[in-house]
Design a protein around this motif. Structure first.
Motif, PDB file in Angstrom:
ATOM      1  N   LEU A 253      -6.906  -4.339   5.525  1.00  0.00           N
ATOM      2  CA  LEU A 253      -6.653  -3.048   4.856  1.00  0.00           C
ATOM      3  C   LEU A 253      -7.603  -2.017   5.442  1.00  0.00           C
ATOM      4  N   CYS A 254      -7.211  -0.740   5.369  1.00  0.00           N
ATOM      5  CA  CYS A 254      -8.155   0.322   5.737  1.00  0.00           C
ATOM      6  C   CYS A 254      -8.760   0.903   4.463  1.00  0.00           C
TER       7      CYS A 254
ATOM      8  N   CYS B  48       0.841  -1.205   0.000  1.00  0.00           N
ATOM      9  CA  CYS B  48       0.000   0.000   0.000  1.00  0.00           C
ATOM     10  C   CYS B  48       0.874   1.252   0.000  1.00  0.00           C
TER      11      CYS B  48
ATOM     12  N   PRO C  84      -4.609   2.898  10.618  1.00  0.00           N
ATOM     13  CA  PRO C  84      -5.835   2.162  10.974  1.00  0.00           C
ATOM     14  C   PRO C  84      -5.628   0.666  11.163  1.00  0.00           C
ATOM     15  N   VAL C  85      -4.784   0.055  10.366  1.00  0.00           N
ATOM     16  CA  VAL C  85      -4.615  -1.395  10.535  1.00  0.00           C
ATOM     17  C   VAL C  85      -3.847  -1.694  11.820  1.00  0.00           C
TER      18      VAL C  85
ATOM     19  N   VAL D 142       2.302   1.678   8.090  1.00  0.00           N
ATOM     20  CA  VAL D 142       1.962   0.311   8.499  1.00  0.00           C
ATOM     21  C   VAL D 142       2.510  -0.680   7.471  1.00  0.00           C
ATOM     22  N   GLY D 143       2.412  -0.309   6.174  1.00  0.00           N
ATOM     23  CA  GLY D 143       2.984  -1.158   5.127  1.00  0.00           C
ATOM     24  C   GLY D 143       2.176  -2.410   4.868  1.00  0.00           C
ATOM     25  N   CYS D 144       0.874  -2.241   4.667  1.00  0.00           N
ATOM     26  CA  CYS D 144       0.027  -3.397   4.373  1.00  0.00           C
ATOM     27  C   CYS D 144       0.358  -3.956   2.998  1.00  0.00           C
TER      28      CYS D 144
ATOM     29  N   LYS E 294      -8.224   3.603   2.851  1.00  0.00           N
ATOM     30  CA  LYS E 294      -7.284   4.150   1.846  1.00  0.00           C
ATOM     31  C   LYS E 294      -6.664   3.025   1.028  1.00  0.00           C
ATOM     32  N   GLY E 295      -6.232   1.964   1.725  1.00  0.00           N
ATOM     33  CA  GLY E 295      -5.611   0.851   1.013  1.00  0.00           C
ATOM     34  C   GLY E 295      -6.595   0.164   0.083  1.00  0.00           C
TER      35      GLY E 295
ATOM     36  N   PHE F  21       0.278   4.297   1.124  1.00  0.00           N
ATOM     37  CA  PHE F  21      -0.044   5.403   2.022  1.00  0.00           C
ATOM     38  C   PHE F  21       0.775   5.371   3.314  1.00  0.00           C
ATOM     39  N   CYS F  22       0.315   4.701   4.352  1.00  0.00           N
ATOM     40  CA  CYS F  22       0.963   4.943   5.645  1.00  0.00           C
ATOM     41  C   CYS F  22       2.060   3.933   5.968  1.00  0.00           C
TER      42      CYS F  22
HETATM   43 FE1  SF4 Z   1      -2.471   1.440   3.641  1.00  0.00          FE
HETATM   44 FE2  SF4 Z   1      -4.345   1.690   5.506  1.00  0.00          FE
HETATM   45 FE3  SF4 Z   1      -2.559  -0.251   5.660  1.00  0.00          FE
HETATM   46 FE4  SF4 Z   1      -1.834   2.245   6.097  1.00  0.00          FE
HETATM   47  S1  SF4 Z   1      -3.258   1.041   7.331  1.00  0.00           S
HETATM   48  S2  SF4 Z   1      -0.720   0.775   4.853  1.00  0.00           S
HETATM   49  S3  SF4 Z   1      -3.116   3.357   4.639  1.00  0.00           S
HETATM   50  S4  SF4 Z   1      -4.112  -0.028   4.072  1.00  0.00           S
END
Ligand code: SF4
Length: 696
Positions: free
Chosen positions: A46-47, A13, A193-194, A18-20, A49-50, A15-16
């Motif tokens: 996933l949140c 992902c 979020p995750v 966390v690195g999903c 955004k992901g 975005f953040c």
């Molecule tokens: Fe992406 Fe959301 Fe996971 Fe962050 S928490 S890496 S924004 S899916």
């Protein structure tokens, strides 16, 4: 159903921190949908955004051809991304690259003036490594930085000083082994979020969650203690908690003796901070501070998580020093379920910092002033020496532009025209540059000031590794070709280096990764092929079979004598205190649906539909006093500027505060924020500005 797509590609992902890990499902050359897969940080989760925030890569505003500024066209925020032709004209890659390199080389060679670079935590490790190498080898100095300066620079300063390493000591997933956790100065429900799902699970199985924040953030519903302290009062509150631990003899003397230094000085210092004296300063009753101290010190295994609420202050380094001391005095580092974890914001801010995209360190935090370190790099780079002097940081570079000391910049994937504090000052600096090269995927606010714009690739269009908040190095893979003539960022930087006369030859990001590993111990036992096979390896990895160490420093710290240090912190008030003209406190942050300066998420249909409008949050009683209905407009004014923005009612915001998300160019939060810096981390005090709020 596999009939729904033509191909699926495993990646990370964008975005953040966390690195999903994600699976991108591609149909007819477009990402149709995204699923979470079993990465070490997300285990399939996933949140929003992901899951829904990927379609910006297909947006009509994507840059598809190099652009050069028309002769005499004014610089500034006047370019409509859909109607850029009045200011820029299309160029061939050859012409654009010659202009880009020629302008930078002229400033380097003829004028003796300095060129600086802003790299990006949105790019891969290989791209970050090449970028810092270009500035150091191509221009001979260390004036290269990126958004870590606006993010966790003060946390890293404190961790390097006291623990000997800037990365987390334990992955956030270790919370499954904790019985107590502190979450301070961050809002994981919206920003990580995750990770927040793991925190919630921890409370469901009986873990004690202690949430500390001036705003009543989302995790409060799960908290055993919610300490909604006065903004900027972190040190007084944390010192009061530590005072109690000392006074009541709750510290771990055995651990302190075995693994730390400077304890006696810390103990002596803490005498000044009894909770009964600190409660007026921090706004938390003394008995609550004492109970929190007992709960934390009584834990079998405890973790401390923190975010920008800790780091973005002029006392950000002191805030982190307190958290480190709290963990050390209770022996809460280096065991399952114990550790220090500053939650990283950007998907690759950990990796970009590891790769040396910072002015004081080469890759792996090796100091630029060390002659042996520099010669190890120049040997691999097959080039002459570069400056041993620390370079300038993000905000210092823009000040140097104003002073006329820097006249050219290469900016890759950063947007200082939105992200810097006191942003009008930053925009004026960008307008002053004689030569600005911007490499990005959109015509960002910063690109509006560029002389040459180089169209780059999004996360789904390139190969490269990224490193998340957990120290997990993960493989990103291309699912699509870049649009039009856009190119992968690493290839653009290599082309630019060659035109600047550097003898660079790389065929792929894998070649770059192999070079990085030569001088980065953190990458021991981590190879490109291994990442292709396994998707993720945590560093440090002790053997080619070891998936990596989730917990570090169980048997000492990477400091000269193997001991972590207590560094006492004193109370320093915020820089811009309220007064009669500016009686309230402004704090800024993110919201779930939008990412940083909004260039990606505001071009994502689902995310933009959920949160389409610039907004701020005020307590209902404050709105009543102002005579503003929820949804009405307010004017926010600080000593630096003024914006009009829609106001929401939110009981989680204290009556004398306003919370403002920073993703909206039409009400840019950073017109208002304070550029005063923490003296160690050089991070601005984004989290605290005196503000006047009026009905607009
Ligand atoms: Fe992406 Fe959301 Fe996971 Fe962050 S928490 S890496 S924004 S899916």
């Amino acid at each position: 159903d596999s009939a729904d797509y033509d191909s699926e590609v495993e990646s990370v992902c964008p975005f953040c921190g966390v690195g999903c890990q994600v699976s991108l499902k591609v149909k007819n050359g477009k990402i149709k949908y995204v699923e979470g897969i079993n990465g070490p940080a997300n285990e399939g989760r996933l949140c929003v955004k992901g899951r829904f925030g990927f379609d910006y890569v297909h947006h009509e505003h994507r840059l598809t051809k190099p652009l050069v500024r028309r002769e005499g066209a004014p610089k500034g925020l006047n370019v409509d991304p859909g109607n850029w032709q009045e200011v820029f004209r299309e160029a061939t890659w050859d012409e654009a690259m010659d202009l880009a390199a020629g302008g930078l080389a002229r400033l380097r060679d003829d004028r003796g003036t300095t060129v600086a670079g802003f790299g990006s935590a949105k790019c891969t490790n290989e791209e970050a490594y090449l970028f810092q190498k270009l500035i150091r080898q191509g221009f001979g100095h260390n004036n290269v930085d990126h958004c870590t300066r606006l993010c966790h620079a003060s946390s890293v300063a404190a961790l390097m000083e006291n623990v000997g390493s800037g990365a987390v000591t334990a992955t956030f997933n270790q919370i499954e082994h904790s019985d107590v956790a502190i979450v301070i100065g961050c809002n994981p429900v919206e920003n990580h979020p995750v990770a927040a799902t793991y925190f919630k699970q921890f409370t469901k199985r009986g873990g004690k969650l202690i949430v500390m924040d001036p705003r009543g953030v989302g995790l409060r519903r799960f908290a055993t203690h919610m300490l909604q302290f006065k903004p900027g009062a972190d040190v007084s509150m944390l010192n009061a908690i530590m005072h109690t631990i000392v006074e009541e003899g709750l510290y771990d003397q055995q651990y302190i003796d075995a693994f730390t230094e400077n304890w006696e000085a810390e103990k002596e210092h803490l005498k000044q901070f009894p909770p009964e004296k600190m409660e007026a300063l921090c706004g938390i009753p003394a008995e609550t501070l004492r109970q929190v101290a007992r709960d934390f010190a009584g834990a079998k295994a405890a973790m401390i998580f923190w975010g920008m609420g800790i780091s973005q202050h002029i006392h950000g380094t002191d805030n982190s020093r307190c958290l480190i001391s709290l963990a050390l005095m209770c022996g809460q580092v280096g065991r399952p379920g114990a550790g220090l974890h500053p939650l990283r914001g950007q998907n690759n801010v950990q990796g970009a910092s590891d790769a040396g995209l910072i002015p004081m360190f080469l890759p792996d935090y090796q100091p630029v002033g060390d002659d042996g370190v520099r010669s190890a790099f120049t040997e691999v780079w097959k080039s002459g020496d570069f400056s041993a002097e620390k370079g300038l940081t993000v905000t210092e570079i823009l000040d140097a532009v104003h002073a006329g000391d820097i006249k050219g910049m290469y900016i890759l994937g950063e947007n200082p025209a939105m992200s810097d504090p006191d942003v009008e000052h930053a925009r004026d600096a960008l307008a002053k540059l004689e030569h600005l090269v911007v490499q990005d995927i959109f015509l960002t606010e910063t690109a509006n000031y560029a002389d040459v714009i180089l169209p780059a690739s999004g996360f789904a269009e390139k190969s490269g590794t990224v490193t998340n908040t957990n120290r997990q190095v993960q493989m990103g893979r291309p699912a699509l070709a870049p649009p039009g003539e856009a190119r992968e960022d690493w290839a653009i930087t290599v082309d630019l280096a060659q035109r600047l006369g550097l003898d660079w030859h790389y065929d792929s990001p894998a070649d770059v990764f192999a070079e990085m590993a030569l001088n980065m111990k953190s990458l021991s036992n981590i190879t490109w092929d291994r990442l292709e096979r396994e998707n993720a390896v945590t560093y440090p990895s002790l053997s080619p079979q070891d998936p990596g160490q989730a917990i570090v420093f169980g048997d000492g710290f990477p400091r000269a004598d193997g001991r972590a240090r207590f560094t006492p912190a004193s109370v320093i008030p915020p820089d811009d205190l309220p007064d009669a003209d500016y009686p309230m406190v402004l704090t800024t942050g993110r919201q779930l649906e939008h990412w940083h300066t909004g260039s990606m998420t505001r071009r994502s249909k689902v995310l933009d539909a959920v949160e389409p409008e610039a907004n701020c949050s005020l307590h209902p009683s404050t709105l009543r006093q102002l005579g503003v209905e929820p949804g009405g407009m307010v004017r926010l004014t600080t000593k630096r500027g003024s914006i009009d923005v829609m106001a929401r009612a939110d009981r989680a915001v204290a009556p004398d505060m306003v919370f403002l998300p920073f993703a909206y160019v039409e009400a840019a939060a950073n017109i208002l924020t304070n550029p005063a810096l923490d003296p160690y981390g050089k991070i601005p005090e984004f989290k605290y500005s005196a503000v006047r709020v009026e009905k607009a």
